[in-house]
Design a protein around this motif. Structure first.
Motif, PDB file in Angstrom:
ATOM      1  N   LEU A 107     -28.595  57.505  59.137  1.00 41.98           N
ATOM      2  CA  LEU A 107     -27.753  57.135  58.547  1.00 41.98           C
ATOM      3  C   LEU A 107     -28.411  55.882  58.619  1.00 41.98           C
ATOM      4  CD1 LEU A 107     -25.838  58.541  60.399  1.00 41.98           C
ATOM      5  CD2 LEU A 107     -24.139  55.999  60.528  1.00 41.98           C
ATOM      6  N   LEU A 108     -28.363  55.306  56.547  1.00 44.64           N
ATOM      7  CA  LEU A 108     -28.947  54.146  55.955  1.00 44.64           C
ATOM      8  C   LEU A 108     -27.833  53.231  56.317  1.00 44.64           C
ATOM      9  CD1 LEU A 108     -29.570  55.728  52.787  1.00 44.64           C
ATOM     10  CD2 LEU A 108     -31.325  55.351  53.989  1.00 44.64           C
ATOM     11  N   ASP A 109     -29.417  51.910  56.265  1.00 46.33           N
ATOM     12  CA  ASP A 109     -28.411  50.786  56.978  1.00 46.33           C
ATOM     13  C   ASP A 109     -27.406  49.940  55.570  1.00 46.33           C
ATOM     14  OD1 ASP A 109     -27.413  47.933  57.984  1.00 46.33           O
ATOM     15  OD2 ASP A 109     -29.699  47.969  59.007  1.00 46.33           O
ATOM     16  N   LEU A 110     -26.151  50.464  55.378  1.00 41.09           N
ATOM     17  CA  LEU A 110     -25.875  48.732  54.167  1.00 41.09           C
ATOM     18  C   LEU A 110     -25.191  47.664  54.506  1.00 41.09           C
ATOM     19  CD1 LEU A 110     -23.314  52.277  53.824  1.00 41.09           C
ATOM     20  CD2 LEU A 110     -26.440  52.581  53.173  1.00 41.09           C
ATOM     21  N   ARG A 111     -25.464  47.007  55.522  1.00 44.58           N
ATOM     22  CA  ARG A 111     -24.548  45.900  55.692  1.00 44.58           C
ATOM     23  C   ARG A 111     -25.313  45.101  55.252  1.00 44.58           C
ATOM     24  NH1 ARG A 111     -26.101  46.229  61.785  1.00 44.58           N
ATOM     25  NH2 ARG A 111     -28.317  46.469  61.347  1.00 44.58           N
ATOM     26  N   THR A 112     -26.337  45.081  54.209  1.00 43.83           N
ATOM     27  CA  THR A 112     -26.398  43.380  53.494  1.00 43.83           C
ATOM     28  C   THR A 112     -27.098  44.005  52.053  1.00 43.83           C
ATOM     29  OG1 THR A 112     -29.204  43.851  53.634  1.00 43.83           O
ATOM     30  CG2 THR A 112     -27.732  42.465  55.020  1.00 43.83           C
ATOM     31  N   ALA A 113     -26.419  43.062  51.336  1.00 44.64           N
ATOM     32  CA  ALA A 113     -26.429  43.194  49.323  1.00 44.64           C
ATOM     33  C   ALA A 113     -28.100  43.835  49.277  1.00 44.64           C
ATOM     34  CB  ALA A 113     -26.549  41.968  49.132  1.00 44.64           C
ATOM     35  N   ASP A 114     -29.264  43.242  50.103  1.00 42.42           N
ATOM     36  CA  ASP A 114     -30.241  43.279  49.752  1.00 42.42           C
ATOM     37  C   ASP A 114     -30.804  44.713  49.914  1.00 42.42           C
ATOM     38  OD1 ASP A 114     -33.498  42.267  49.056  1.00 42.42           O
ATOM     39  OD2 ASP A 114     -34.072  43.077  51.668  1.00 42.42           O
ATOM     40  N   LYS A 115     -30.554  45.275  51.145  1.00 44.00           N
ATOM     41  CA  LYS A 115     -30.098  46.174  51.563  1.00 44.00           C
ATOM     42  C   LYS A 115     -29.962  47.571  51.092  1.00 44.00           C
ATOM     43  CE  LYS A 115     -31.786  45.737  56.496  1.00 44.00           C
ATOM     44  NZ  LYS A 115     -31.449  45.817  58.156  1.00 44.00           N
ATOM     45  N   ARG A 116     -28.678  47.183  50.693  1.00 46.68           N
ATOM     46  CA  ARG A 116     -27.838  47.723  49.069  1.00 46.68           C
ATOM     47  C   ARG A 116     -28.181  48.465  48.456  1.00 46.68           C
ATOM     48  NH1 ARG A 116     -23.586  45.331  51.987  1.00 46.68           N
ATOM     49  NH2 ARG A 116     -23.520  44.102  50.202  1.00 46.68           N
ATOM     50  N   ALA A 117     -29.361  47.260  48.090  1.00 49.62           N
ATOM     51  CA  ALA A 117     -30.218  47.171  46.229  1.00 49.62           C
ATOM     52  C   ALA A 117     -31.378  48.431  46.924  1.00 49.62           C
ATOM     53  CB  ALA A 117     -30.120  45.636  46.406  1.00 49.62           C
ATOM     54  N   ARG A 118     -31.915  47.869  47.706  1.00 53.37           N
ATOM     55  CA  ARG A 118     -32.946  48.322  47.688  1.00 53.37           C
ATOM     56  C   ARG A 118     -32.661  50.388  47.712  1.00 53.37           C
ATOM     57  NH1 ARG A 118     -35.436  45.360  52.547  1.00 53.37           N
ATOM     58  NH2 ARG A 118     -37.030  46.876  53.025  1.00 53.37           N
ATOM     59  N   ILE A 119     -31.571  49.870  48.655  1.00 56.03           N
ATOM     60  CA  ILE A 119     -31.343  51.881  48.897  1.00 56.03           C
ATOM     61  C   ILE A 119     -31.073  52.046  47.201  1.00 56.03           C
ATOM     62  CG2 ILE A 119     -29.497  53.350  49.715  1.00 56.03           C
ATOM     63  CD1 ILE A 119     -29.810  51.345  51.695  1.00 56.03           C
ATOM     64  N   TYR A 146     -20.322  55.903  57.463  1.00 52.24           N
ATOM     65  CA  TYR A 146     -19.657  54.646  58.192  1.00 52.24           C
ATOM     66  C   TYR A 146     -18.506  55.609  59.339  1.00 52.24           C
ATOM     67  CZ  TYR A 146     -15.291  55.430  55.719  1.00 52.24           C
ATOM     68  OH  TYR A 146     -14.552  55.627  55.367  1.00 52.24           O
ATOM     69  N   THR A 147     -18.638  56.460  59.391  1.00 50.52           N
ATOM     70  CA  THR A 147     -17.044  56.383  60.372  1.00 50.52           C
ATOM     71  C   THR A 147     -18.151  57.693  61.078  1.00 50.52           C
ATOM     72  OG1 THR A 147     -17.600  58.991  59.117  1.00 50.52           O
ATOM     73  CG2 THR A 147     -15.336  57.527  58.740  1.00 50.52           C
ATOM     74  N   ARG A 148     -19.279  57.561  61.190  1.00 51.55           N
ATOM     75  CA  ARG A 148     -20.692  58.283  61.670  1.00 51.55           C
ATOM     76  C   ARG A 148     -21.470  56.623  62.203  1.00 51.55           C
ATOM     77  NH1 ARG A 148     -19.644  61.827  58.304  1.00 51.55           N
ATOM     78  NH2 ARG A 148     -21.096  61.178  56.802  1.00 51.55           N
ATOM     79  N   ALA A 149     -20.602  56.016  62.824  1.00 50.65           N
ATOM     80  CA  ALA A 149     -21.526  54.935  63.245  1.00 50.65           C
ATOM     81  C   ALA A 149     -21.048  54.237  64.271  1.00 50.65           C
ATOM     82  CB  ALA A 149     -22.461  53.696  62.205  1.00 50.65           C
ATOM     83  N   PRO A 150     -21.762  54.126  65.169  1.00 47.43           N
ATOM     84  CA  PRO A 150     -21.332  53.370  66.085  1.00 47.43           C
ATOM     85  C   PRO A 150     -20.974  52.232  66.017  1.00 47.43           C
ATOM     86  CG  PRO A 150     -23.687  53.702  66.751  1.00 47.43           C
ATOM     87  CD  PRO A 150     -23.176  54.070  65.285  1.00 47.43           C
ATOM     88  N   GLU A 151     -20.326  51.815  67.302  1.00 53.42           N
ATOM     89  CA  GLU A 151     -19.518  50.037  67.432  1.00 53.42           C
ATOM     90  C   GLU A 151     -19.200  49.538  65.847  1.00 53.42           C
ATOM     91  OE1 GLU A 151     -23.193  48.398  69.744  1.00 53.42           O
ATOM     92  OE2 GLU A 151     -22.565  50.098  71.447  1.00 53.42           O
ATOM     93  N   PRO A 156     -16.290  50.304  55.750  1.00 52.73           N
ATOM     94  CA  PRO A 156     -15.236  50.529  54.451  1.00 52.73           C
ATOM     95  C   PRO A 156     -16.391  50.423  53.132  1.00 52.73           C
ATOM     96  CG  PRO A 156     -13.961  51.012  56.377  1.00 52.73           C
ATOM     97  CD  PRO A 156     -15.238  50.190  56.544  1.00 52.73           C
ATOM     98  N   GLU A 157     -15.610  48.892  53.799  1.00 54.93           N
ATOM     99  CA  GLU A 157     -16.654  47.486  52.533  1.00 54.93           C
ATOM    100  C   GLU A 157     -18.283  48.157  52.066  1.00 54.93           C
ATOM    101  OE1 GLU A 157     -14.455  45.818  50.654  1.00 54.93           O
ATOM    102  OE2 GLU A 157     -12.991  47.183  51.811  1.00 54.93           O
ATOM    103  N   HIS A 158     -18.967  47.604  52.680  1.00 55.80           N
ATOM    104  CA  HIS A 158     -20.349  48.510  53.149  1.00 55.80           C
ATOM    105  C   HIS A 158     -20.752  49.823  52.424  1.00 55.80           C
ATOM    106  CE1 HIS A 158     -21.518  45.895  57.052  1.00 55.80           C
ATOM    107  NE2 HIS A 158     -20.946  45.608  55.655  1.00 55.80           N
ATOM    108  N   ALA A 159     -19.405  50.475  52.516  1.00 56.20           N
ATOM    109  CA  ALA A 159     -19.769  52.242  51.652  1.00 56.20           C
ATOM    110  C   ALA A 159     -19.659  52.094  50.214  1.00 56.20           C
ATOM    111  CB  ALA A 159     -19.221  53.208  52.095  1.00 56.20           C
ATOM    112  N   LYS A 160     -18.564  50.931  49.949  1.00 59.11           N
ATOM    113  CA  LYS A 160     -18.019  51.005  48.792  1.00 59.11           C
ATOM    114  C   LYS A 160     -18.758  50.090  47.617  1.00 59.11           C
ATOM    115  CE  LYS A 160     -13.856  49.819  49.532  1.00 59.11           C
ATOM    116  NZ  LYS A 160     -12.532  49.149  50.233  1.00 59.11           N
TER     117      LYS A 160
END
Length: 262
Positions: A107-119, A146-151, A156-160
């Motif tokens: 899974l890709l890490d979508l949790r920050t704006a910087d990482k989302r921009a790079r992805i 996001y439904t397959r990520a633990p804990e 959903p906000e990260h994915a959107k």
């Protein structure tokens, strides 16, 4: 004299103003209720009844058809982890990379704006390539990662937020963009900027009506079981594009290849 001076000032200001913003190229949606084939497991000549084809971004589109370009946007292809920056791979509390257990994809890490921009920049390069090859639309897969990520690591906000970036990139290139699965986010389609839906097994899970509520007839249905096909065809075969494929979406020359429609 005052009128002449005022006119000169207005003319000068007008000439210095920024030009008005221009809209991106117009996008064209896949035709509704059209013959469809899902060829992400390998390309082959489409049957005569096929008007819309999905293929992987690494291959050429099918001549004379409406073509949708598949990209794995929220997860990493099996074995391709080293092709991504290490910090873009999602890790659990122990620092271990989180995988989709069914398909062996990190899974890709979508949790920050910087990482989302790079992805989005990397996936956006694939989207640009789709446009250059002549595709008309793009299908970013694993919106629901996001439904397959633990804990609760992903939300959903990260994915959107990532999908919104991908939608803008596609539209800038004149490509329509699909929402892949993730029926629970269909109500946010306008905010995210998606144009149509690609729904796997909505017949099997009795979800096709939820997609239609959000996307109208612009829903492409892929089933992998006879039961799912029967349900999708009975409820929606007269309105939507529906196809039965083998789970590995194998090319037509493979003995295990399956493709049927309503």
């Amino acid at each position: 004299m005052r009128l002449l001076a005022l006119s000169a000032v207005v003319l000068a200001l007008t000439s210095c103003a920024a030009p008005p913003a221009t809209a991106g190229p117009a996008v064209v949606l896949p035709p509704a209720h059209a013959g469809f084939d899902y060829q992400i497991g390998g390309p082959y000549p489409p049957a005569a009844d096929v008007a819309v084809v999905t293929r992987d971004h690494g291959v050429a589109p099918a001549p004379g058809r409406y073509n949708i370009c598949y990209v794995n946007a929220f997860q990493v292809q099996p074995g391709a982890e080293a092709e991504w920056d290490a910090d873009l791979l999602l890790r659990d509390a122990d620092g271990e990379v989180v995988y989709d257990g069914d398909w062996g994809e990190a899974l890709l890490d979508l949790r920050t704006a910087d990482k989302r921009a790079r992805i989005a920049d990397r996936v956006g390069g694939w989207i640009d390539g789709c446009a250059a090859k002549g595709y008309q639309a793009v299908e970013p897969d694993n919106y629901d990662s996001y439904t397959r990520a633990p804990e609760g690591l992903l939300t959903p906000e990260h994915a959107k937020a990532l999908h919104t970036l991908l939608s803008a990139r596609a539209h800038d290139k004149g490509l329509a963009i699909a929402q892949k699965n993730t029926v629970e986010l269909a109500g946010d389609r306008e905010a995210v900027g998606v144009d149509f839906a690609v729904a796997e097994e909505c017949g099997q899970h009795e979800e096709c009506g939820d997609y239609v509520a959000a996307f109208g007839d612009h829903v492409i249905v892929i089933e992998y079981t006879e039961e799912g096909l029967a349900t999708a065809c009975a409820g929606w075969g007269g309105r939507l594009s529906v196809v039965l494929r083998d789970l590995d979406v194998l090319p037509a020359d493979d003995p295990a290849h399956v493709r049927r429609t309503c």
